[in-house]
Each structure stands twice: as structure tokens, then as C-alpha cells.
Design an enzyme around this catalytic site. Structure first.
Site, PDB file in Angstrom:
ATOM      1  N   SER A  40      67.960 -65.928 -12.891  1.00 64.62           N
ATOM      2  CA  SER A  40      68.265 -66.214 -14.299  1.00 64.62           C
ATOM      3  C   SER A  40      67.132 -67.007 -14.924  1.00 64.62           C
ATOM      4  O   SER A  40      66.254 -67.530 -14.230  1.00 64.62           O
ATOM      5  CB  SER A  40      69.579 -66.995 -14.420  1.00 64.62           C
ATOM      6  OG  SER A  40      69.456 -68.264 -13.817  1.00 64.62           O
ATOM      7  N   GLY A  41      67.180 -67.088 -16.250  1.00 68.31           N
ATOM      8  CA  GLY A  41      66.169 -67.844 -16.972  1.00 68.31           C
ATOM      9  C   GLY A  41      66.772 -68.591 -18.136  1.00 68.31           C
ATOM     10  O   GLY A  41      67.903 -68.322 -18.552  1.00 68.31           O
ATOM     11  N   GLY A 100      57.031 -68.154  -7.568  1.00 65.57           N
ATOM     12  CA  GLY A 100      55.652 -67.903  -7.179  1.00 65.57           C
ATOM     13  C   GLY A 100      55.397 -66.502  -6.653  1.00 65.57           C
ATOM     14  O   GLY A 100      56.266 -65.626  -6.693  1.00 65.57           O
ATOM     15  N   HIS A 146      54.264 -72.932 -11.188  1.00 66.44           N
ATOM     16  CA  HIS A 146      55.218 -72.671 -10.116  1.00 66.44           C
ATOM     17  C   HIS A 146      56.411 -73.592 -10.302  1.00 66.44           C
ATOM     18  O   HIS A 146      56.258 -74.809 -10.423  1.00 66.44           O
ATOM     19  CB  HIS A 146      54.575 -72.907  -8.754  1.00 66.44           C
ATOM     20  CG  HIS A 146      55.464 -72.526  -7.624  1.00 66.44           C
ATOM     21  ND1 HIS A 146      55.487 -73.203  -6.425  1.00 66.44           N
ATOM     22  CD2 HIS A 146      56.384 -71.530  -7.497  1.00 66.44           C
ATOM     23  CE1 HIS A 146      56.380 -72.643  -5.619  1.00 66.44           C
ATOM     24  NE2 HIS A 146      56.935 -71.635  -6.248  1.00 66.44           N
ATOM     25  N   ASP A 147      57.601 -73.029 -10.334  1.00 66.98           N
ATOM     26  CA  ASP A 147      58.786 -73.823 -10.677  1.00 66.98           C
ATOM     27  C   ASP A 147      58.998 -75.001  -9.731  1.00 66.98           C
ATOM     28  O   ASP A 147      59.440 -76.072 -10.155  1.00 66.98           O
ATOM     29  CB  ASP A 147      60.046 -72.948 -10.767  1.00 66.98           C
ATOM     30  CG  ASP A 147      60.264 -72.062  -9.555  1.00 66.98           C
ATOM     31  OD1 ASP A 147      59.572 -72.224  -8.528  1.00 66.98           O
ATOM     32  OD2 ASP A 147      61.140 -71.171  -9.645  1.00 66.98           O
ATOM     33  N   THR A 148      58.669 -74.829  -8.460  1.00 61.95           N
ATOM     34  CA  THR A 148      58.837 -75.947  -7.531  1.00 61.95           C
ATOM     35  C   THR A 148      57.858 -77.076  -7.832  1.00 61.95           C
ATOM     36  O   THR A 148      58.189 -78.259  -7.696  1.00 61.95           O
ATOM     37  CB  THR A 148      58.677 -75.488  -6.075  1.00 61.95           C
ATOM     38  OG1 THR A 148      59.520 -74.359  -5.845  1.00 61.95           O
ATOM     39  CG2 THR A 148      59.057 -76.596  -5.107  1.00 61.95           C
TER      40      THR A 148
END
Length: 497
Positions: free
Chosen positions: A14-15, A80, A238-240
Site C-alpha cells: 500500500s501507499g 528497495g 529507501h523506506d527503511t
């Protein structure tokens, strides 16, 4: 709301588009839109719909315009490794997903026939996962993929979306660091690894660091949204990396667990840790903000639970009700290794768990409640194993584990984790990725000074929930049993082969 920052936060399922602003030493977030991110299965492959994601960003920007929000900048973070093939006239094809089976044998093939494991790891410090960009490129090259053959540029997902908004092509450092193509010492893509898959640096945009300016919205996007030439800033793409930037730690003596579909457990270091032991234990060194390194290990997190929920037709729809039923079951009836290959992408996750338990002579869980408890206890035990490794690698004592992301709301798993690790666990923020995204934008705008200023503001903006370890003897016994089950599984696999 006055001046604000617009964050696009995209996960593998999801976003969201979110706005945030700083006021009186605190940060305030508001979700504008939420949407699904669906895989497309066609012609034997799994693709992401990059156009649908772009369209959702445009929708979010239109909402911001309708509300007359004064947007300072825009930042995009995503998962990623995945990338888009681009030519002068735009995107050539939809990006193949890291879940696609075309890489299942690509990594071993590459490491046996192109470059050794030791050479790849010593260059990149990245853990070996079959879906790393390096092996995706190798699989596509091996298959004579036409999109790759005709691509003038390869853009990682956040960079591709920034390109669609601005027309400018860049290669953001933190997301590039996930590819197993980047040297953390030079902070550049390694020419030998690129050459091994028939590429050169010219196929990628210029490397940019979090906080750098990418461009402004194109006239096309301005016309569609009614907005002006708003800057797009490279956040930690990168979300992390964005999530770790938002860990509300007081000092460096912490470990973090970014808990979601994937669990990522690690520490923040000044330099990459690349040695024989990190190679043997398959740890990764990914880029963080302000030159930091995220030394971590990927753990198959809530992916197993999420997949099982789709199969549990008789389970309560709400997480709290389902998990409450699970907690009524006897403890430690069944234990699995969540990172076993059996759980990568099975046809039935429920049946894969049952088969694992049969292979290791354990009670086979029946029903959603027993299976859920098995998953949560097993994740906590796997966390204990990885945390033990981190204490050996770190140059500082680890006093606390910060759990961030959606999994920080899972009180049962958080308590199990505290019990298993034997240290204090602090849960929150849930919106770590969006907070990190927005804070990097705020730093680029001059509203915050550095990462510790960011973390101080975040800590002042929320209330963390603390979990303290209990049932020490029971969890110690369960951990020893877990280690024995891992050995038993390995022995059974050797026998069958």
C-alpha cells in the site's frame, strides 16, 4: 496548517500521501490519501504498476491544492532493489517485482559463474538475497530482456517517480545501497559489478544524498494539479532508511526493528562492518542519512501473518480479536524459522507452516489461533537470534530496542520481543517512514540541524509505549528449543536431498 512538507510513502502492499509541519518543537502529520499497491501478473512475470503509483501521487497533490496547503517540498520513499527501464521518450516497461520468480536461481548462477560470493560481499557488504538488483539484472540479461537491452537509464522506484514529477534522473544513495551494486566506502556504484551484468555508471543517474534538490514539478504536473514549481527533494529514498532516521533514540546505544511486511533489525554505525563474521551471518550494510550506515539483517516479518490471514476464512476480521484468540493457546506448541525458504512465497502459507512442523517432529498447528501464536513466538525467537549477533558486532552496548513502523502497534509481539531479548522495548512511532521522509525535507529547508535534532523533535511529538521482559526462564528454554529445531530442519533437508 501553514507551511508543510508533502511525503509519498510507498510500501510493497500500500501507499500513502502525507503532509507534515513543524510547530513549537513538534511535528504534526496528517494523511491525505491512502491506496493499494497491487502486483500485476502477466506473461509469466509479476510487475509493479508504476503509472498507477504516479497517478496516486497526482491525486494526493490535487487534494493538497484543493485544501490550499502551502507545500515547501515533496519527497518520495519506497521499498528497495526494484528499478524502472527508461529511454529518452519515457518508461519502456513496467518494473518487474522483487517477488518475481525469475531470480530464484539467478543468484546462485551468478555467484557460481560470474563472481564469487566473497568478492561480491567484500565490495558491497550487502546480504545475499536472490531478489537483490544485481541478480535481477543478471536474470534479465540472461533472458535477453528487451526493456533492459533498450534502456538508456535504470532508475530505482523512488527515483523513477521523482523523474515522472520533475523530468530529472538521479540515483538516490540510500535506495541504491540496497542493490548489491554499491561500494559503501566510495559511496559509488562499483564498476566491476556493473560490468559483470553488462552495464556502466552512465546507465544510472547521478548519485544524490538525502536532502539534495532533484528538480521542480514539470509544467505538465503543474497543469494537472494546479500547483506551482514546487521542489522535489531526495529524501532517504529507501523506506527503511527514512524509518531509521526517525528512531527517537537519545544516544547511539540502541538497536532498531523496523516492523512491517519485512522486519529489519540493526544498529546505526559510522562505517560499514564488512568482515568474515558479517559475511558468514549474511548481514547487510545499507546507506543512511548524514553518512551513517544501517548495519542490519532482513527478517521475514509480518509477511507470513499477512499471507495466512488471507487463508483464514473463519478468523475474526480485526487484528485485536484474532490475536486475542491466539494468546489463549498454549505457549510454544510449535516453532518455525520465519526465514526458512519454505516461507518465501508458498502457494499456501498455512500448509507451509504445517509441513515445517511435520518435518521437525512438532505439534502441527490447527486453526488460525494456534498458527498465529506460532508465528508471533517464532518471530520473537528469531529476533533474539539476530539481536545476539548485533551485540557481538556493535562497538557500543545496546540498552534498548526501538520498534518502529506498523508492527509497533502489535502489543503481543512487542511483549514477546521484550521477553525473548531480555531488554526494554520501546514501541513507536508507527509512522516512522513518513516522519523520516518529512524530517529530511525539513532539514533541507533549514528547519532542523541534524539527525539528533530530528530525533529530539520526534521524541517530543509522541508517547512511546514501553515493554519490559517477563517470563525469562520460559523464553530461555524456548530459545534453546528453537536452535535445536533449526538444526533438526537442516538435518532433515540433508537426508531428503
Amino acid at each position: 496548517m501553514g507551511t508543510c512538507y508533502f511525503a509519498v510513502d510507498l510500501g510493497a502492499t500500500s501507499g500513502r500521501t502525507i503532509i507534515g509541519n513543524l510547530k513549537e518543537g513538534k511535528i504534526i502529520l496528517e494523511e491525505l490519501t491512502r491506496f493499494d499497491n497491487n502486483l500485476i501478473q502477466v506473461s509469466g512475470h509479476f510487475f509493479w504498476d508504476i503509472y498507477a503509483l504516479y497517478n496516486e501521487i497526482i491525486k494526493g497533490l490535487k487534494v493538497a491544492k484543493q485544501r490550499n496547503l502551502n507545500i515547501t517540498s515533496i519527497g518520495i520513499d519506497t521499498w528497495g532493489v526494484d528499478f524502472v527501464c527508461v529511454a529518452d521518450d519515457g518508461i519502456i516497461s513496467q518494473p518487474i517485482s522483487y517477488r518475481d520468480p525469475h531470480t530464484f536461481d539467478a543468484m546462485n548462477d551468478y555467484l557460481e559463474n560470474v563472481m564469487s560470493r566473497e568478492q561480491v560481499y567484500n565490495t558491497t557488504g550487502i546480504q545475499f538475497l536472490n531478489f537483490n538488483t544485481l541478480y535481477q539484472l543478471y536474470a534479465m540479461q540472461r533472458a535477453e530482456n528487451s526493456a533492459l537491452a533498450n534502456a538508456q537509464k535504470l532508475l530505482f522506484i523512488p527515483d523513477a517517480l521523482s523523474y515522472m514529477l520533475t523530468g530529472n534522473m538521479v540515483c538516490e544513495y540510500t535506495v541504491a545501497s540496497t542493490a548489491q551494486l554499491l561500494d559503501p566506502c566510495t559511496k559509488q556504484l562499483d564498476p566491476r559489478l556493473l560490468a559483470s551484468v553488462g552495464l556502466s555508471q552512465s546507465k544510472f543517474g547521478r548519485i544524490v544524498m538525502p536532502g539534495e534538490f532533484i528538480g521542480t514539478l514539470t509544467s505538465e504536473v503543474q497543469a494537472m494539479t494546479g500547483l506551482g514549481a514546487i521542489p522535489v527533494v531526495a529524501v532517504a529514498g529507501h523506506d527503511t532508511a527514512s524509518a531509521v532516521a526517525a528512531v527517537p533514540a537519545k544516544n547511539e546505544n540502541f538497536a532498531y526493528l523496523s516492523s512491517g511486511t519485512w522486519s529489519l533489525m540493526g544498529i546505526e554505525t559510522k562505517d560499514a562492518i564488512i568482515n568474515n563474521l558479517s559475511y558468514e551471518r549474511n548481514f547487510t550494510n545499507e546507506g543512511g542519512i548524514e553518512g551513517t550506515t544501517r548495519f542490519l539483517k532482513n527478517i521475514c516479518g509480518m509477511w507470513i501473518y499477512e499471507r495466512c490471514r488471507k487463508e483464514w476464512t473463519d478468523a475474526p476480521k480485526s487484528h485485536p480479536e484474532l490475536q486475542a484468540e491466539a494468546m489463549k493457546q498454549p505457549a510454544f506448541q510449535s516453532i518455525i524459522n520465519p526465514d526458512d525458504e519454505m516461507f518465501a512465497n508458498p502457494t499456501s502459507m498455512v500448509e507451509a507452516i504445517k509441513e515445517y512442523c511435520r518435518m521437525t517432529d512438532q505439534h502441527v498447528p490447527e486453526g488460525y489461533a494456534e498458527t498465529c501464536r506460532c508465528i508471533f513466538e517464532s518471530l520473537a525467537l528469531r529476533y533474539r537470534q539476530v539481536f545476539g549477533y548485533l551485540t557481538e558486532f556493535g562497538a557500543f552496548p545496546i540498552d534498548v530496542l526501538h520498534i518502529i513502523g506498523g508492527g509497533s502497534l502489535n502489543a503481543y509481539l512487542n511483549q514477546f520481543t521484550a521477553n525473548s531479548l531480555g531488554i526494554e522495548v520501546l514501541a513507536g512511532p508507527q509512522e516512522g517512514t513518513a516522519l523520516g521522509n518529512i524530517m529530511v525535507q525539513a532539514k533541507a529547508a533549514g528547519e532542523v540541524s541534524d539527525i539528533w535534532d530530528m530525533r529530539r523533535i520526534i521524541a517530543n511529538s509522541l508517547e512511546l509505549k514501553a515493554f519490559h521482559p517477563t517470563d525469562k526462564e520460559e523464553w530461555e528454554a524456548a530459545y534453546q528449543r528453537y536452535l535445536g529445531i533449526l538444526k533438526l530442519k537442516e538435518t532433515e533437508e540433508d537426508r531428503r536431498s
